[in-house]
Design an enzyme around this catalytic site. Structure first.
Site, PDB file in Angstrom:
ATOM      1  N   GLY A  16     -46.307  29.522  11.718  1.00  0.00           N
ATOM      2  CA  GLY A  16     -46.822  28.217  12.122  1.00  0.00           C
ATOM      3  C   GLY A  16     -48.272  28.026  11.731  1.00  0.00           C
ATOM      4  O   GLY A  16     -48.659  26.976  11.191  1.00  0.00           O
ATOM      5  N   ILE A 137     -38.581  32.767  -1.115  1.00  0.00           N
ATOM      6  CA  ILE A 137     -37.695  32.691  -2.276  1.00  0.00           C
ATOM      7  C   ILE A 137     -36.846  31.424  -2.159  1.00  0.00           C
ATOM      8  O   ILE A 137     -36.183  31.227  -1.142  1.00  0.00           O
ATOM      9  CB  ILE A 137     -36.768  33.923  -2.341  1.00  0.00           C
ATOM     10  CG1 ILE A 137     -37.587  35.221  -2.282  1.00  0.00           C
ATOM     11  CG2 ILE A 137     -35.932  33.901  -3.606  1.00  0.00           C
ATOM     12  CD1 ILE A 137     -36.737  36.470  -2.116  1.00  0.00           C
ATOM     13  N   LYS A 206     -28.552  35.823   7.947  1.00  0.00           N
ATOM     14  CA  LYS A 206     -28.868  35.221   6.646  1.00  0.00           C
ATOM     15  C   LYS A 206     -27.639  35.168   5.748  1.00  0.00           C
ATOM     16  O   LYS A 206     -27.415  34.177   5.040  1.00  0.00           O
ATOM     17  CB  LYS A 206     -29.995  36.014   5.981  1.00  0.00           C
ATOM     18  CG  LYS A 206     -31.303  36.006   6.766  1.00  0.00           C
ATOM     19  CD  LYS A 206     -32.294  37.011   6.195  1.00  0.00           C
ATOM     20  CE  LYS A 206     -33.565  37.081   7.038  1.00  0.00           C
ATOM     21  NZ  LYS A 206     -34.477  38.145   6.571  1.00  0.00           N
TER      22      LYS A 206
END
Length: 428
Positions: A16, A137, A206
């Protein structure tokens, strides 16, 4: 120029704070690329007084994170983390109010991504999550947009930097897992409780997202077979190297007639495979399209700069008016593939046993393999350890996984074994 895109930011941790820094450092460039300014107007975090290295006094402070959905912002960025709790409540509230939502929260997407995608489509607003997989990425954009014309045969990758740091450090220095894990914790690469990383859960979150994007299937985290790296010994690393392989924690997914195969597990990776050369905390993803061929995405998988860059890339898309289905196609078009039977998968395998160093042990292991229908390509026994145990490493010819499981079951409870056997697929 159009009015600025107003952003409400939940979470002022490493990422953040990084978002604020990158927006400030590259303000002019970002504005040119977005076609308008991107401005943070409100923030929320647990501690208002903490020094984060950025000036937050100019932003409206909101104590209740979920209330960020109601401030005068066009888009809410969620960097709080957690599959449920305030992060999920904020996502639901934001999309329910017809506002765009950006998140780096892979756990929330793995568990609730379908629900949130439906809400975003119903409201006609973007739901973006480039930062949720592999940090900086651009693999989400690459699969969702760049490879959109292709049928993806498989996707596999190194999706957790902590595990890859540990394994490549063990490889380079010949040290055991526990020793390197302690160093990784001291350096900040691993959490005080590293279970989420080293047990493969983070990588599985993921992988479930990548599988949905790659194959047009509904996210199915509960169907991911997960095994982490706790059992890897320095001896396994050495044996793999002697055989021409390197051990990596691999997330792998394929869609076939039998269903969707998803697995996170240590594997022996051939040294000529691109994933064998990924070291340190780097992440990498390999996808194979039927027309584009092999695609390799590699880079920093975590950190304030890379992850913040991915968050801001999503904000730039929103500022340009670029949207689309979160999982590459409308929710109604996503297939419910069901889990594949892993026992039917064929391949070559590495098995490691710690055994009592006495006569007849090798014959017992070989008999169990024979009775299960597993043919042995090579068998090596290394000399006795101080505790009287020895390491036995086996590489099999091609066999179904069910046969490997049957062989190990035959050896369960054997007085010849010291501890649990370890098995790993050899990546094809």
């Amino acid at each position: 120029m159009a009015e600025a895109l107003r952003v409400a930011l939940a979470g002022l941790g490493t990422v953040g704070s990084g978002v604020i820094r990158v927006l400030e450092a590259n303000r002019a460039l970002i504005e040119r690329r977005a076609g308008r300014a991107i401005e943070v107007v409100a923030v929320s975090a647990r501690d208002r007084t903490k020094d984060r290295g950025v000036d937050i006094s100019r932003f409206e402070w909101i104590d209740d994170t979920v209330a960020l959905a109601d401030v005068g912002a066009d888009v809410v960025v969620e960097l709080v983390g957690g599959a449920d709790g305030p992060a999920l409540a904020l996502a639901r509230a934001t999309l329910g109010r017809g506002k765009a939502f950006v998140t780096a929260n892979k756990a929330m997407l793995a568990h609730h991504g379908l629900e949130l995608a439906e809400a975003a489509e119903k409201a006609g607003v973007p739901l973006k999550f480039e930062a949720a997989v592999a940090g900086g990425i651009p693999v989400i954009k690459g699969l969702r947009e760049g490879a959109a014309a292709n049928e993806i045969a498989r996707v596999q990758g190194i999706l957790n930097g902590t595990c890859n740091f540990i394994l490549s450090k063990m490889e380079a220095e010949g040290r055991d897992f526990g020793d390197v894990l302690a160093e990784a914790q001291a350096l900040g690469y691993a959490e005080a409780d590293p279970s989420f990383d080293i047990d493969g859960v983070d990588a599985a979150h993921k992988l479930s997202i990548l599988a949905s994007l790659s194959f047009g299937t509904r996210p199915a985290f509960d169907d991911v077979a997960i095994r982490g790296i706790r059992q890897i010994l320095a001896g396994d690393i050495a044996e793999a190297a002697a055989l021409g392989y390197r051990i990596r924690l691999i997330g792998q997914a394929e869609l076939g007639q039998g269903g969707l195969f998803q697995r996170v597990q240590p594997q022996l990776v051939p040294q000529d495979h691109p994933l064998a050369h990924v070291t340190g905390s780097t992440n990498a993803v390999v996808a194979e399209g039927n027309f584009v061929g092999r695609l390799l995405f590699q880079g920093a998988g975590a950190g304030d700069g890379p992850t913040a860059s991915a968050v801001i890339a999503d904000l730039i898309d929103i500022a340009r008016g670029e949207a689309g289905p979160p999982f590459a196609m409308p929710v109604t078009a996503l297939a419910d593939a069901g889990p594949a039977d892993t026992g039917a998968r064929r391949g070559r395998f590495y098995l490691r046993f710690m055994v009592a160093d006495r006569v007849g042990v090798l014959a017992e292991i070989a008999a169990a393999m024979r009775d299960a229908g597993v043919s042995i390509e090579s068998l090596i026994q290394r000399g006795a350890n101080p505790d009287g145990s020895a390491l036995v490493a086996i590489v099999t010819h091609e066999a179904p996984e069910s046969a490997i499981a049957a062989a190990l079951e035959r050896l369960r409870g054997s007085q010849s074994l010291v501890g649990e056997p370890m098995w790993m697929p050899i990546l094809a």
